[in-house]
Design a protein around this motif. Structure first.
Motif, PDB file in Angstrom:
ATOM      1  N   LEU A 139       0.833  -1.205   0.000  1.00 43.48           N
ATOM      2  CA  LEU A 139       0.000   0.000   0.000  1.00 43.48           C
ATOM      3  C   LEU A 139       0.867   1.255   0.000  1.00 43.48           C
ATOM      4  O   LEU A 139       0.519   2.270  -0.625  1.00 43.48           O
ATOM      5  CB  LEU A 139      -0.934  -0.008   1.219  1.00 43.48           C
ATOM      6  N   GLU A 140       2.006   1.180   0.677  1.00 37.10           N
ATOM      7  CA  GLU A 140       2.921   2.313   0.667  1.00 37.10           C
ATOM      8  C   GLU A 140       3.449   2.555  -0.749  1.00 37.10           C
ATOM      9  O   GLU A 140       3.562   3.718  -1.198  1.00 37.10           O
ATOM     10  CB  GLU A 140       4.078   2.075   1.630  1.00 37.10           C
ATOM     11  N   GLY A 141       3.786   1.489  -1.453  1.00 36.46           N
ATOM     12  CA  GLY A 141       4.276   1.640  -2.827  1.00 36.46           C
ATOM     13  C   GLY A 141       3.246   2.279  -3.737  1.00 36.46           C
ATOM     14  O   GLY A 141       3.572   3.156  -4.572  1.00 36.46           O
ATOM     15  N   PHE A 142       1.977   1.863  -3.589  1.00 33.50           N
ATOM     16  CA  PHE A 142       0.926   2.469  -4.411  1.00 33.50           C
ATOM     17  C   PHE A 142       0.746   3.952  -4.052  1.00 33.50           C
ATOM     18  O   PHE A 142       0.495   4.792  -4.929  1.00 33.50           O
ATOM     19  CB  PHE A 142      -0.387   1.716  -4.211  1.00 33.50           C
ATOM     20  N   ALA A 143       0.861   4.265  -2.759  1.00 31.62           N
ATOM     21  CA  ALA A 143       0.731   5.666  -2.344  1.00 31.62           C
ATOM     22  C   ALA A 143       1.869   6.511  -2.912  1.00 31.62           C
ATOM     23  O   ALA A 143       1.657   7.649  -3.349  1.00 31.62           O
ATOM     24  CB  ALA A 143       0.704   5.757  -0.818  1.00 31.62           C
ATOM     25  N   LEU A 144       3.080   5.962  -2.935  1.00 35.85           N
ATOM     26  CA  LEU A 144       4.218   6.689  -3.511  1.00 35.85           C
ATOM     27  C   LEU A 144       3.992   6.934  -5.002  1.00 35.85           C
ATOM     28  O   LEU A 144       4.255   8.029  -5.524  1.00 35.85           O
ATOM     29  CB  LEU A 144       5.506   5.898  -3.272  1.00 35.85           C
ATOM     30  N   ALA A 145       3.503   5.919  -5.715  1.00 35.16           N
ATOM     31  CA  ALA A 145       3.252   6.069  -7.152  1.00 35.16           C
ATOM     32  C   ALA A 145       2.156   7.083  -7.429  1.00 35.16           C
ATOM     33  O   ALA A 145       2.141   7.749  -8.483  1.00 35.16           O
ATOM     34  CB  ALA A 145       2.893   4.717  -7.760  1.00 35.16           C
ATOM     35  N   ALA A 146       1.229   7.225  -6.474  1.00 34.26           N
ATOM     36  CA  ALA A 146       0.110   8.160  -6.658  1.00 34.26           C
ATOM     37  C   ALA A 146       0.490   9.606  -6.347  1.00 34.26           C
ATOM     38  O   ALA A 146      -0.339  10.502  -6.515  1.00 34.26           O
ATOM     39  CB  ALA A 146      -1.065   7.725  -5.784  1.00 34.26           C
ATOM     40  N   GLY A 147       1.718   9.837  -5.880  1.00 29.45           N
ATOM     41  CA  GLY A 147       2.134  11.211  -5.631  1.00 29.45           C
ATOM     42  C   GLY A 147       2.663  11.478  -4.245  1.00 29.45           C
ATOM     43  O   GLY A 147       3.169  12.567  -3.956  1.00 29.45           O
ATOM     44  N   TRP A 148       2.596  10.522  -3.378  1.00 31.11           N
ATOM     45  CA  TRP A 148       3.074  10.734  -2.001  1.00 31.11           C
ATOM     46  C   TRP A 148       4.587  10.931  -1.962  1.00 31.11           C
ATOM     47  O   TRP A 148       5.124  11.453  -0.986  1.00 31.11           O
ATOM     48  CB  TRP A 148       2.641   9.535  -1.131  1.00 31.11           C
ATOM     49  N   TRP A 149       5.253  10.544  -3.072  1.00 29.02           N
ATOM     50  CA  TRP A 149       6.714  10.666  -3.077  1.00 29.02           C
ATOM     51  C   TRP A 149       7.134  12.123  -2.905  1.00 29.02           C
ATOM     52  O   TRP A 149       8.223  12.426  -2.404  1.00 29.02           O
ATOM     53  CB  TRP A 149       7.271  10.091  -4.391  1.00 29.02           C
ATOM     54  N   VAL A 151       5.951  14.207  -0.880  1.00 36.18           N
ATOM     55  CA  VAL A 151       5.918  14.566   0.544  1.00 36.18           C
ATOM     56  C   VAL A 151       7.119  14.002   1.284  1.00 36.18           C
ATOM     57  O   VAL A 151       7.687  14.661   2.178  1.00 36.18           O
ATOM     58  CB  VAL A 151       4.614  14.062   1.192  1.00 36.18           C
ATOM     59  N   VAL A 152       7.562  12.803   0.906  1.00 35.17           N
ATOM     60  CA  VAL A 152       8.588  12.111   1.701  1.00 35.17           C
ATOM     61  C   VAL A 152       9.999  12.323   1.172  1.00 35.17           C
ATOM     62  O   VAL A 152      10.963  12.049   1.890  1.00 35.17           O
ATOM     63  CB  VAL A 152       8.272  10.601   1.761  1.00 35.17           C
ATOM     64  N   THR A 153      10.167  12.764  -0.049  1.00 33.36           N
ATOM     65  CA  THR A 153      11.525  12.975  -0.551  1.00 33.36           C
ATOM     66  C   THR A 153      12.053  14.328  -0.091  1.00 33.36           C
ATOM     67  O   THR A 153      11.289  15.287   0.098  1.00 33.36           O
ATOM     68  CB  THR A 153      11.550  12.911  -2.086  1.00 33.36           C
ATOM     69  N   ASP A 154      13.366  14.393   0.086  1.00 32.36           N
ATOM     70  CA  ASP A 154      14.012  15.618   0.566  1.00 32.36           C
ATOM     71  C   ASP A 154      14.686  16.405  -0.561  1.00 32.36           C
ATOM     72  O   ASP A 154      15.566  17.238  -0.301  1.00 32.36           O
ATOM     73  CB  ASP A 154      15.058  15.277   1.632  1.00 32.36           C
ATOM     74  N   GLY A 155      14.339  16.126  -1.777  1.00 34.25           N
ATOM     75  CA  GLY A 155      14.922  16.863  -2.891  1.00 34.25           C
ATOM     76  C   GLY A 155      15.993  16.054  -3.600  1.00 34.25           C
ATOM     77  O   GLY A 155      16.306  14.914  -3.236  1.00 34.25           O
ATOM     78  N   PRO A 156      16.579  16.626  -4.647  1.00 37.38           N
ATOM     79  CA  PRO A 156      17.611  15.914  -5.417  1.00 37.38           C
ATOM     80  C   PRO A 156      18.787  15.499  -4.514  1.00 37.38           C
ATOM     81  O   PRO A 156      19.228  16.252  -3.646  1.00 37.38           O
ATOM     82  CB  PRO A 156      18.043  16.950  -6.459  1.00 37.38           C
ATOM     83  N   GLY A 157      19.256  14.314  -4.758  1.00 34.63           N
ATOM     84  CA  GLY A 157      20.378  13.801  -3.989  1.00 34.63           C
ATOM     85  C   GLY A 157      19.989  13.125  -2.695  1.00 34.63           C
ATOM     86  O   GLY A 157      20.845  12.561  -2.016  1.00 34.63           O
ATOM     87  N   HIS A 158      18.715  13.212  -2.328  1.00 33.47           N
ATOM     88  CA  HIS A 158      18.241  12.565  -1.099  1.00 33.47           C
ATOM     89  C   HIS A 158      16.984  11.747  -1.419  1.00 33.47           C
ATOM     90  O   HIS A 158      15.861  12.148  -1.069  1.00 33.47           O
ATOM     91  CB  HIS A 158      17.944  13.592  -0.007  1.00 33.47           C
ATOM     92  N   PRO A 159      17.141  10.636  -2.139  1.00 31.61           N
ATOM     93  CA  PRO A 159      15.962   9.846  -2.531  1.00 31.61           C
ATOM     94  C   PRO A 159      15.340   9.125  -1.314  1.00 31.61           C
ATOM     95  O   PRO A 159      15.998   8.897  -0.298  1.00 31.61           O
ATOM     96  CB  PRO A 159      16.530   8.852  -3.541  1.00 31.61           C
ATOM     97  N   TYR A 160      14.087   8.766  -1.498  1.00 36.55           N
ATOM     98  CA  TYR A 160      13.370   7.953  -0.507  1.00 36.55           C
ATOM     99  C   TYR A 160      13.377   6.514  -1.013  1.00 36.55           C
ATOM    100  O   TYR A 160      12.988   6.257  -2.149  1.00 36.55           O
ATOM    101  CB  TYR A 160      11.937   8.455  -0.333  1.00 36.55           C
ATOM    102  N   TRP A 161      13.822   5.615  -0.189  1.00 37.20           N
ATOM    103  CA  TRP A 161      13.954   4.227  -0.648  1.00 37.20           C
ATOM    104  C   TRP A 161      12.682   3.445  -0.324  1.00 37.20           C
ATOM    105  O   TRP A 161      12.198   3.439   0.812  1.00 37.20           O
ATOM    106  CB  TRP A 161      15.148   3.554   0.026  1.00 37.20           C
ATOM    107  N   TYR A 162      12.179   2.795  -1.360  1.00 33.04           N
ATOM    108  CA  TYR A 162      11.090   1.825  -1.181  1.00 33.04           C
ATOM    109  C   TYR A 162      11.632   0.472  -1.622  1.00 33.04           C
ATOM    110  O   TYR A 162      11.814   0.215  -2.825  1.00 33.04           O
ATOM    111  CB  TYR A 162       9.864   2.190  -2.007  1.00 33.04           C
TER     112      TYR A 162
END
Length: 425
Positions: A139-149, A151-162
């Motif tokens: 469910l987290e992966g689907f939320a990230l694909a829907a645009g939640w990414w 909110v959780v990413t800190d910008g270029p160079g700081h990716p959020y790992w799923y």
């Protein structure tokens, strides 16, 4: 038709997946604090045994651990279809804390429970939580694909790992969605199996070992052999009593009646004497048959039950005996018979060997066990050993998985406790 069947099968598996995830989550959240608390209380209580405090607390704590483990066994059967046998030894009725504490600590099942507690709070917690993770993580992966990414990413160079996917933009977020879809397929297929793995782990720790099962089989074999030997000896006794007692009197009575028939016309006076003798022989034979039947199964036991049968037994003793009965029903006939003759043997020993001038008998049923205690104020020193009547009582009870406990310090008093697992009707 095939489409509907596949749809129903898929829906059933989906419901099973969600049910396993929910139950696993609840089990993990609820069981972890209970398991940690049980382990801590047990460790502290056993550590305090040498100074005496643990003698009071340990029976309560270990009894609670047994109840907790039994509840988990029930959940394993109900939720996971995994049956875990319980092999606790019966506890003595003796209220002495030393007796109950060391009876608990000598039981191998107690130490299985104690080994299970740290396993359950570590690997057991992980395996219980795993089904919920398998369902929720996609469910987290689907939320990230829907645009939640965003909110959780800190910008270029700081990716959020799923998982193994670093998310830094919409394209990588769609990759996370694809991974989530693959994980959901895995969850759909393996969540129920993962939940059952938790209970299989529990069974691996709590299940009795083969050595214990072999010992149990040996004990059951011995008690069965003792029961067969006892039955054979009882049949021989009945045959001997019939042959030497009632049968001999009946044969003699038949011969007297034959003689009476011949003397009726020639010597009526002698015939009357023989008739009177035949009448006495018939009364004696009837009394012997009644005694024989009473020795096999007392009529009062069949008609009135164990409590009244023991009361009748006490009335025939030369020592004043008080009988207290608290039974809400009747046990099965073989159990009642075994208990009656066991009590009879214990009372006979008390009258013959204890030198007591008072005996107390208490019968009650609690926790699925018929418990009988026989106490006398005699000289004590009774032991269970080869050749003693108590050894025979122990073998008789063993046929029904019953136990015998004897507390008889020199100088008295003596308490003999009998316990037989049974239900009352």
């Amino acid at each position: 038709m095939n489409t509907n069947t596949k749809s129903e099968g898929g829906g059933s598996r989906a419901r099973g997946m969600l049910r396993a995830a929910w139950r696993g989550f609840v089990l993990a959240v609820v069981s972890l604090p209970l398991t940690v608390l049980s382990f801590t209380l047990t460790a502290v209580s056993i550590a305090l045994v040498p100074i005496g405090v643990g003698l009071v607390t340990t029976p309560w704590v270990l009894t609670g651990v047994r109840a907790y483990a039994d509840r988990r066994r029930a959940l394993a059967a109900e939720w996971g279809g995994v049956r875990i046998p319980s092999a606790y030894r019966p506890l003595p009725e003796d209220a002495n804390p030393w007796t109950r504490t060391f009876a608990l600590l000598r039981d191998p099942a107690t130490w299985r429970d104690l080994r299970w507690l740290p396993v359950d709070m570590t690997a057991g917690f992980v395996t219980a939580l795993l089904p919920a993770v398998l369902v929720l993580y996609p469910l987290e992966g689907f939320a990230l694909a829907a645009g939640w990414w965003r909110v959780v990413t800190d910008g270029p160079g700081h990716p959020y790992w799923y998982g193994f996917v670093p998310i830094s933009g919409q394209v990588s977020a769609l990759g996370a969605g694809a991974l989530a879809a693959a994980l959901l397929v895995v969850a759909h297929r393996y969540t129920v199996s993962a939940f059952q793995a938790h209970f299989r782990l529990t069974r691996a720790v709590l299940e009795p070992s083969r050595a214990e099962l072999a010992e149990r089989v040996r004990v059951l074999t011995e008690t069965r052999r003792d029961a067969v030997d006892t039955s054979a000896a009882e049949l021989r006794r009945i045959e001997r009593d019939l042959h030497d007692g009632a049968q001999a009197r009946l044969v003699a009575m038949g011969m007297d009646l034959g003689t009476v028939e011949m003397l009726m016309d020639t010597d009526p006076e002698k015939a009357k004497q023989l008739l009177a003798q035949a009448r006495r022989s018939s009364a004696d034979a009837l009394a012997e048959l009644r005694d024989l039947v009473r020795g096999i199964h007392p009529p009062v036991l069949a008609e009135r039950g164990l409590g009244d049968a023991v009361r009748a037994l006490a009335l025939r003793l030369p020592v004043p005996t008080e009988v207290a009965v608290d039974l809400d029903g009747r046990a099965e006939a073989p159990v009642e018979s075994a208990a009656y003759f066991a009590v009879s043997e214990v009372l006979t020993n008390a009258v013959k060997h204890s030198g007591a001038d008072r005996i107390w008998v208490d019968l009650h049923h609690a926790d699925g066990h018929l418990r009988i205690s026989v106490t006398d104020n005699g000289k004590g020193g009774a032991v269970v050993g080869a050749g003693s009547g108590l050894a025979g009582v122990e073998r008789r009870l063993g046929t029904f998985d019953g136990v015998l406990a004897v507390g008889s310090p020199v100088g008295g008093p003596t308490m003999v406790t009998l316990e037989i697992p049974c239900v009352l009707s």
